[in-house]
Scaffold this motif. Structure first.
Motif, PDB file in Angstrom:
ATOM      1  N   PRO A   4      29.502  54.266  25.167  1.00 48.97           N
ATOM      2  CA  PRO A   4      29.258  52.979  25.803  1.00 48.97           C
ATOM      3  C   PRO A   4      29.102  53.145  27.313  1.00 48.97           C
ATOM      4  CG  PRO A   4      31.532  53.148  25.119  1.00 48.97           C
ATOM      5  CD  PRO A   4      30.831  54.359  24.595  1.00 48.97           C
ATOM      6  N   VAL A   5      28.264  52.339  27.891  1.00 47.35           N
ATOM      7  CA  VAL A   5      28.035  52.381  29.330  1.00 47.35           C
ATOM      8  C   VAL A   5      28.909  51.318  29.979  1.00 47.35           C
ATOM      9  CG1 VAL A   5      26.338  52.084  31.155  1.00 47.35           C
ATOM     10  CG2 VAL A   5      25.680  53.158  28.994  1.00 47.35           C
ATOM     11  N   VAL A   6      29.770  51.755  30.880  1.00 47.75           N
ATOM     12  CA  VAL A   6      30.641  50.837  31.598  1.00 47.75           C
ATOM     13  C   VAL A   6      30.157  50.779  33.043  1.00 47.75           C
ATOM     14  CG1 VAL A   6      32.993  50.352  32.351  1.00 47.75           C
ATOM     15  CG2 VAL A   6      32.590  51.370  30.108  1.00 47.75           C
ATOM     16  N   ARG A   7      29.810  49.608  33.465  1.00 50.73           N
ATOM     17  CA  ARG A   7      29.317  49.429  34.828  1.00 50.73           C
ATOM     18  C   ARG A   7      30.502  49.322  35.776  1.00 50.73           C
ATOM     19  NH1 ARG A   7      27.754  44.490  37.602  1.00 50.73           N
ATOM     20  NH2 ARG A   7      26.496  45.094  39.369  1.00 50.73           N
ATOM     21  N   ASP A   8      30.532  50.181  36.794  1.00 45.99           N
ATOM     22  CA  ASP A   8      31.631  50.133  37.757  1.00 45.99           C
ATOM     23  C   ASP A   8      31.148  50.071  39.202  1.00 45.99           C
ATOM     24  OD1 ASP A   8      30.674  52.674  38.022  1.00 45.99           O
ATOM     25  OD2 ASP A   8      32.587  53.673  37.703  1.00 45.99           O
ATOM     26  N   ASN A   9      29.868  49.846  39.395  1.00 44.43           N
ATOM     27  CA  ASN A   9      29.335  49.776  40.751  1.00 44.43           C
ATOM     28  C   ASN A   9      29.022  48.333  41.145  1.00 44.43           C
ATOM     29  OD1 ASN A   9      27.230  49.509  38.985  1.00 44.43           O
ATOM     30  ND2 ASN A   9      25.783  50.671  40.201  1.00 44.43           N
ATOM     31  N   PHE A  10      30.011  47.462  41.027  1.00 48.57           N
ATOM     32  CA  PHE A  10      29.833  46.062  41.381  1.00 48.57           C
ATOM     33  C   PHE A  10      30.527  45.799  42.711  1.00 48.57           C
ATOM     34  CE2 PHE A  10      33.186  46.579  38.234  1.00 48.57           C
ATOM     35  CZ  PHE A  10      34.298  46.151  38.946  1.00 48.57           C
ATOM     36  N   SER A  11      30.071  44.781  43.390  1.00 48.25           N
ATOM     37  CA  SER A  11      30.655  44.437  44.686  1.00 48.25           C
ATOM     38  C   SER A  11      31.927  43.606  44.492  1.00 48.25           C
ATOM     39  CB  SER A  11      29.648  43.646  45.518  1.00 48.25           C
ATOM     40  OG  SER A  11      29.450  42.359  44.946  1.00 48.25           O
ATOM     41  N   ARG A  12      32.661  43.486  45.564  1.00 43.28           N
ATOM     42  CA  ARG A  12      33.876  42.659  45.538  1.00 43.28           C
ATOM     43  C   ARG A  12      33.508  41.212  45.218  1.00 43.28           C
ATOM     44  NH1 ARG A  12      39.211  42.418  47.313  1.00 43.28           N
ATOM     45  NH2 ARG A  12      39.792  40.490  48.331  1.00 43.28           N
ATOM     46  N   ALA A  15      33.079  40.776  41.568  1.00 44.94           N
ATOM     47  CA  ALA A  15      34.378  40.763  40.893  1.00 44.94           C
ATOM     48  C   ALA A  15      35.060  39.409  41.068  1.00 44.94           C
ATOM     49  CB  ALA A  15      35.268  41.885  41.431  1.00 44.94           C
ATOM     50  N   VAL A  16      35.002  38.855  42.272  1.00 42.77           N
ATOM     51  CA  VAL A  16      35.608  37.542  42.525  1.00 42.77           C
ATOM     52  C   VAL A  16      34.909  36.479  41.685  1.00 42.77           C
ATOM     53  CG1 VAL A  16      35.923  35.743  44.281  1.00 42.77           C
ATOM     54  CG2 VAL A  16      36.485  38.123  44.811  1.00 42.77           C
ATOM     55  N   ALA A  17      33.577  36.529  41.635  1.00 41.73           N
ATOM     56  CA  ALA A  17      32.828  35.563  40.827  1.00 41.73           C
ATOM     57  C   ALA A  17      33.178  35.704  39.346  1.00 41.73           C
ATOM     58  CB  ALA A  17      31.327  35.743  41.037  1.00 41.73           C
ATOM     59  N   TRP A  21      34.909  32.753  37.067  1.00 45.51           N
ATOM     60  CA  TRP A  21      34.354  32.222  35.812  1.00 45.51           C
ATOM     61  C   TRP A  21      35.327  32.408  34.650  1.00 45.51           C
ATOM     62  CZ3 TRP A  21      31.151  28.568  35.501  1.00 45.51           C
ATOM     63  CH2 TRP A  21      30.153  28.404  36.458  1.00 45.51           C
ATOM     64  N   LEU A  22      36.052  33.510  34.638  1.00 39.10           N
ATOM     65  CA  LEU A  22      37.070  33.689  33.594  1.00 39.10           C
ATOM     66  C   LEU A  22      38.164  32.625  33.725  1.00 39.10           C
ATOM     67  CD1 LEU A  22      37.458  37.572  33.549  1.00 39.10           C
ATOM     68  CD2 LEU A  22      36.419  36.143  31.788  1.00 39.10           C
ATOM     69  N   SER A  23      38.521  32.296  34.950  1.00 38.59           N
ATOM     70  CA  SER A  23      39.538  31.263  35.178  1.00 38.59           C
ATOM     71  C   SER A  23      39.026  29.887  34.760  1.00 38.59           C
ATOM     72  CB  SER A  23      39.958  31.262  36.650  1.00 38.59           C
ATOM     73  OG  SER A  23      40.560  32.502  36.974  1.00 38.59           O
ATOM     74  N   TRP A  59      36.982  44.005  35.642  1.00 38.92           N
ATOM     75  CA  TRP A  59      36.701  43.728  37.048  1.00 38.92           C
ATOM     76  C   TRP A  59      37.705  44.390  37.969  1.00 38.92           C
ATOM     77  CZ3 TRP A  59      32.077  42.049  38.002  1.00 38.92           C
ATOM     78  CH2 TRP A  59      31.426  41.258  37.078  1.00 38.92           C
ATOM     79  N   SER A  60      38.911  44.638  37.494  1.00 38.96           N
ATOM     80  CA  SER A  60      39.935  45.271  38.328  1.00 38.96           C
ATOM     81  C   SER A  60      40.943  45.997  37.449  1.00 38.96           C
ATOM     82  CB  SER A  60      40.665  44.221  39.171  1.00 38.96           C
ATOM     83  OG  SER A  60      41.720  44.822  39.887  1.00 38.96           O
ATOM     84  N   PRO A  61      41.301  47.203  37.813  1.00 42.37           N
ATOM     85  CA  PRO A  61      42.314  47.930  37.028  1.00 42.37           C
ATOM     86  C   PRO A  61      43.738  47.459  37.333  1.00 42.37           C
ATOM     87  CG  PRO A  61      41.567  49.282  38.848  1.00 42.37           C
ATOM     88  CD  PRO A  61      40.740  48.022  38.874  1.00 42.37           C
TER      89      PRO A  61
END
Length: 109
Positions: A4-12, A15-17, A21-23, A59-61
């Motif tokens: 599986p491809v996990v994308r980890d090159n996202f901006s802060r 991650a906040v957005a 949306w999860l909230s 989005w965050s470890p």
């Protein structure tokens, strides 16, 4: 079988957005679970909060950040509890929600 491809090159900001949306999803969930309270609400609260926490972990470890949607869910529940007459089911609902939100963090260890 491909990995599986996990994308980890996202901006802060992404991650906040994502966490925002999860909230929002957590708040919609708690409204539906409290308004249409029944035994299915417990299962939905448990399973949906598992999904929210697992997705937040993408989005965050950091466990504290991964719990943001659960905190939003609990805040929404507190508002619902203040507005609705307390019943045994309504008072027991947060147990399922908290268990679902915390389970992915405990299982990861």
């Amino acid at each position: 079988m491909s990995e599986p491809v996990v994308r980890d090159n996202f901006s802060r900001g992404e991650a906040v957005a994502g966490l925002t949306w999860l909230s929002v999803g957590a708040l919609v969930s708690v409204v539906l679970e409290t308004v249409y309270l029944g035994w299915w609400s417990f299962l939905v609260a448990l399973l949906f909060n598992v999904v929210l926490t697992k997705t937040a972990r993408l989005w965050s470890p950091r466990p504290g950040v991964a719990l943001i949607p659960l905190v939003a869910w609990l805040a929404g529940f507190a508002v619902a509890l203040a507005l609705l007459p307390p019943t045994a089911g309504l008072v027991a609902l947060p147990l399922a929600g908290i268990a679902g939100g915390v389970w992915p963090l405990l299982r990861a260890k």
